[in-house]
Design a protein around this motif. Structure first.
Motif, PDB file in Angstrom:
ATOM      1  N   LEU A   1      -8.978  -0.779   3.339  1.00  0.00           N
ATOM      2  CA  LEU A   1      -7.932  -0.453   2.311  1.00  0.00           C
ATOM      3  C   LEU A   1      -8.002  -1.164   0.740  1.00  0.00           C
ATOM      4  CD1 LEU A   1      -4.685  -0.495   4.338  1.00  0.00           C
ATOM      5  CD2 LEU A   1      -5.859   1.239   3.635  1.00  0.00           C
ATOM      6  N   CYS A   2      -8.687  -2.404   0.858  1.00  0.00           N
ATOM      7  CA  CYS A   2      -8.793  -3.131  -0.123  1.00  0.00           C
ATOM      8  C   CYS A   2      -9.845  -2.476  -1.208  1.00  0.00           C
ATOM      9  CB  CYS A   2      -9.075  -4.583  -0.197  1.00  0.00           C
ATOM     10  SG  CYS A   2      -7.503  -5.411   0.331  1.00  0.00           S
TER      11      CYS A   2
ATOM     12  N   ALA B   1      -8.870   0.886  -2.854  1.00  0.00           N
ATOM     13  CA  ALA B   1      -7.973   0.431  -3.644  1.00  0.00           C
ATOM     14  C   ALA B   1      -8.474  -0.327  -4.955  1.00  0.00           C
ATOM     15  CB  ALA B   1      -6.613  -0.163  -3.155  1.00  0.00           C
TER      16      ALA B   1
ATOM     17  N   PHE C   1       0.858  -1.239  -0.083  1.00  0.00           N
ATOM     18  CA  PHE C   1      -0.121  -0.094  -0.103  1.00  0.00           C
ATOM     19  C   PHE C   1       0.813   1.305   0.026  1.00  0.00           C
ATOM     20  CE2 PHE C   1      -3.748  -2.555   1.246  1.00  0.00           C
ATOM     21  CZ  PHE C   1      -4.388  -2.373   0.333  1.00  0.00           C
TER      22      PHE C   1
ATOM     23  N   PRO D   1       2.861   0.894  -4.107  1.00  0.00           N
ATOM     24  CA  PRO D   1       2.175  -0.070  -5.071  1.00  0.00           C
ATOM     25  C   PRO D   1       3.164  -0.469  -6.062  1.00  0.00           C
ATOM     26  CG  PRO D   1       1.076   2.009  -4.861  1.00  0.00           C
ATOM     27  CD  PRO D   1       2.284   2.173  -4.018  1.00  0.00           C
TER      28      PRO D   1
END
Lengths: 354, 343
Positions: free
Chosen positions: B25-26, B29, A199, A202
């Motif tokens: 977070l996933c 994203a 994160f 990336p």
């Protein structure tokens, strides 16, 4: 170039210098430099040839992540988990990359070329190939050969710097025995480590993802066959392919240039900076640690990710001064941290310069 | 025992937090590479001396742009100029040219002559047009739409995105950027992502992003690489420092749990140790095995040791079983799940 290839094979066979890498690369250099008529579809740069197809793994950058998968599956992060502050040494050693980047810029290299050259300081062949295939494909052969050559020369380059940077008293520091790490911690590490680093950076996803995935296969305890394949036959196959094709790509007309000499010089310099930074960081870090927690600065060199060579160097130099002070397990901490650090650094360079 | 159970509960709680954090977070994203990445990109209304179609005629056209880094096939989707009829023109299937490569463009001629081929729409764009939309194959989900005043677009100039694919759009993905922008705001302020372009750029980028110029800029602004080095090292250190703190926490928690576990197992083993007068450590989770099983294992181990059958590792005062190969346990041979005993 054929002579250089033969020299590599000689060094690997007689001196035992990184034979797993230097034999395939050396023989690849010989193959790649045999004069042939263009158009026969046999050369590495001729589209559709067998060598060209194998070379795509380097060109497109899919061999390095596969190697990282194998590295993850064979790496035990226990030393790092038991003493997480060793992670910071792995970070400090990445100064080598950015020091070399700055000097490459001063020498007139373009920023993308400088980034690709700087990564040699990470002492990580697959990462160097991955990054140079993206940032400066034309320099990839020289960068790869330089990275692997200096990795083989770790036992020669690092000890003088380590001795120069440390006092006798510091070399005798005995580190606390690492605690035993539970299996649960080992299982959590690749998952949390991946999520966090991916994160933040990336662009390092292919390398970090495969590294931590490989480690999860090993530590999960339920995928032993997959872990064995990744750390055994798979990494062996990819090492053969990457070595032979990188060697093939170093054809004399592309390789024997002034730029290549510059790359070799910068590569050596980046190793020196990385070792220097790692040892210096430990010395500074020790100022803030209690006596019983002090770190032997001789493991600072292991922040570069030449696993396990640089850790072995720490151990050997340590034993020269105290026959009973084994630093190997302690040095493995920064060593594997260096693998993570160089992958993160490669991701940052890719993000900035691609 | 109570401490042990409390620690397990706390551990579970932490795991739940970590899992939720990762999930969030996933979710933010998540960015699938599919039809939702398609955008309307450029429109020409009056074309009198510009781009010619494959029949040598000039007509209005609309350009689509694939914002993703994967190939997207728009076959089966719809284009329309009528918000009440989203299925006005169906892009035919079976034409390989409807596959749009990563970051590439595709042109449709708005000439109301669909018989001319896949890329000729069954409606025309003229000065009265106010609406264009790209609709998913289900005929309901609007992938991108544009409300504009065609009569304000000058002749032989195009109305397009200032930067390809960037700007407000109808929310198609769950977390698409425009999801955060209210419809009211969009209508009140107009779409700042669109403008009358100074150059018509059919099948190519509205603005050319010169890669070399980016690197040259970088070299100009950071000639010695100092800023890059400091920034990059800060990121490397930050990543590893966060990891360091996280694992310090995990380690501290784990050490506590181990201690509690050891205390619990020591209490359970005390009578056996006294009886056998041997320092025996059972490296097994007491929750996983019954006392009888543990006792049987210890007795068997002592028996085999006394028989001198070399089945143990050589380690003083510690009894361990060596794993002995058996085809019954070989996964490669049985290739199915090993039956387990329900306790």
């Amino acid at each position: 170039m054929i002579l250089i290839g033969l020299l590599f094979i000689y060094l690997a066979v007689t001196k035992d210098w990184e034979p797993m890498l230097l034999v395939p690369i050396g023989f690849g250099i010989v193959i790649g430099n045999i004069p042939l008529f263009p158009g026969l579809q046999v050369g590495v740069y001729e589209e559709g040839s067998v060598l060209n197809i194998l070379y795509q793994g380097v060109r497109q950058g899919f061999y390095p992540p596969l190697i990282f998968l194998g590295i993850g599956a064979m790496t035990d992060f226990s030393a790092l988990i038991s003493n997480p502050k060793l992670l910071l040494i792995g970070a400090a050693a990445q100064f080598g990359i950015f020091g070399a980047y700055a000097i490459a810029l001063a020498m007139g290299f373009a920023p993308n070329e400088a980034g690709a050259i700087g990564i040699i300081g990470g002492a990580d062949g697959p990462t160097a190939i991955f990054l140079s295939s993206r940032l400066a494909p034309d320099l990839m052969g020289a960068i790869a050969v330089s990275a692997y050559s200096y990795m083989a020369l770790v036992p020669v380059i690092q000890p003088p710097i380590m001795r120069l940077m440390t006092t006798k008293k510091e070399r005798l520091i005995r580190m606390k025995k690492p605690r035993q790490v539970s299996q649960t911690e080992k299982k959590i590490f690749p998952i949390v480590g991946f999520l966090l680093t991916a994160f933040i950076v990336p662009s390092g996803l292919p390398l970090l993802g495969m590294l931590f995935f490989g480690n999860l296969l090993k530590e999960s305890g339920v995928t032993r066959r997959l872990a064995n394949t990744a750390s055994g036959p798979l990494i062996d196959i990819v090492t053969i392919l990457i070595g032979i094709t990188v060697g093939c790509s170093t054809q004399a007309d592309k390789f024997l240039q002034l730029k290549s000499i510059g790359i070799f010089a910068l590569g050596a310099f980046s190793f020196v900076i990385a070792t220097f930074a790692g040892v210096l960081f430990v010395k500074i870090f020790n100022l803030f640690l209690k006596d019983e927690n002090k770190i032997n600065p001789l493991i600072g060199n292991a922040g570069v990710s030449a696993v396990p060579d640089s850790a072995r160097v720490s151990n050997n130099v340590g034993l020269e001064y105290d026959k009973t002070n084994y630093l190997l397990m302690h040095a493995m901490g920064p060593n594997v941290a260096g693998v993570i650090g160089s992958a993160v650094a490669a991701g940052i360079l890719l993000g900035f310069l691609s | 025992m109570t401490t042990f159970l409390c620690n397990i509960k706390q551990m579970r709680k932490i795991s739940l937090y970590i899992f939720t954090f990762c999930l969030i977070l996933c979710a933010f994203a998540a960015n699938g590479q599919n039809l939702t990445d398609m955008r309307l990109n450029e429109i020409v209304v009056k074309n009198t001396n510009g781009y010619l179609d494959d029949y040598g005629n000039r007509s209005a056209w609309v350009e689509l742009f694939n914002t993703s880094y994967g190939t997207v096939d728009v076959a089966g989707c719809f284009l329309t100029d009528d918000p009440d009829n989203l299925k006005k023109y169906k892009i035919p299937k079976g034409d390989v040219l409807t596959k749009i490569k990563p970051r590439q463009h595709l042109l449709f001629y708005a000439d109301n002559e669909p018989d001319k081929g896949t890329f000729h729409l069954n409606f025309a764009i003229d000065s009265t047009t106010t609406y264009i939309a790209l609709v998913n194959a289900d005929g309901k989900q609007i992938l991108d739409e544009l409300t504009f005043q065609a009569h304000k677009v000058p002749e032989n100039l195009s109305y397009g995105r200032k930067v390809d694919g960037i700007g407000f759009t109808k929310p198609a993905g769950f977390f698409s950027r425009s999801w955060l922008i209210s419809k009211y705001e969009k209508e009140a302020n107009g779409d700042p992502g669109w403008t009358v372009l100074s150059k018509v750029t059919p099948q190519s980028a509205n603005v050319i992003d010169n890669k070399e110029s980016k690197l040259i800029r970088l070299k100009e602004r950071d000639p010695h690489g100092g800023i890059m080095a400091v920034t990059a090292m800060s990121v490397v250190f930050s990543a590893l420092i966060i990891l360091y703190f996280l694992f310090r926490l995990v380690a501290a928690r784990n050490i506590k749990m181990e201690e509690a576990k050891k205390q619990a197992s020591a209490a359970a083993e005390a009578p056996v140790e006294a009886k056998q007068n041997v320092n025996v450590t059972v490296n097994a989770d007491p929750q996983e095995y019954t006392d009888e099983e543990i006792a049987a294992a210890i007795v068997m181990a002592i028996h085999l040791e006394s028989e001198n059958e070399q089945v143990h590792d050589v380690e003083s005062n510690i009894l361990t079983f060596k794993q002995i190969y058996s085809p019954w346990g070989n996964k490669a041979l049985i290739m199915k799940q090993t039956p387990s005993i329900n306790r």
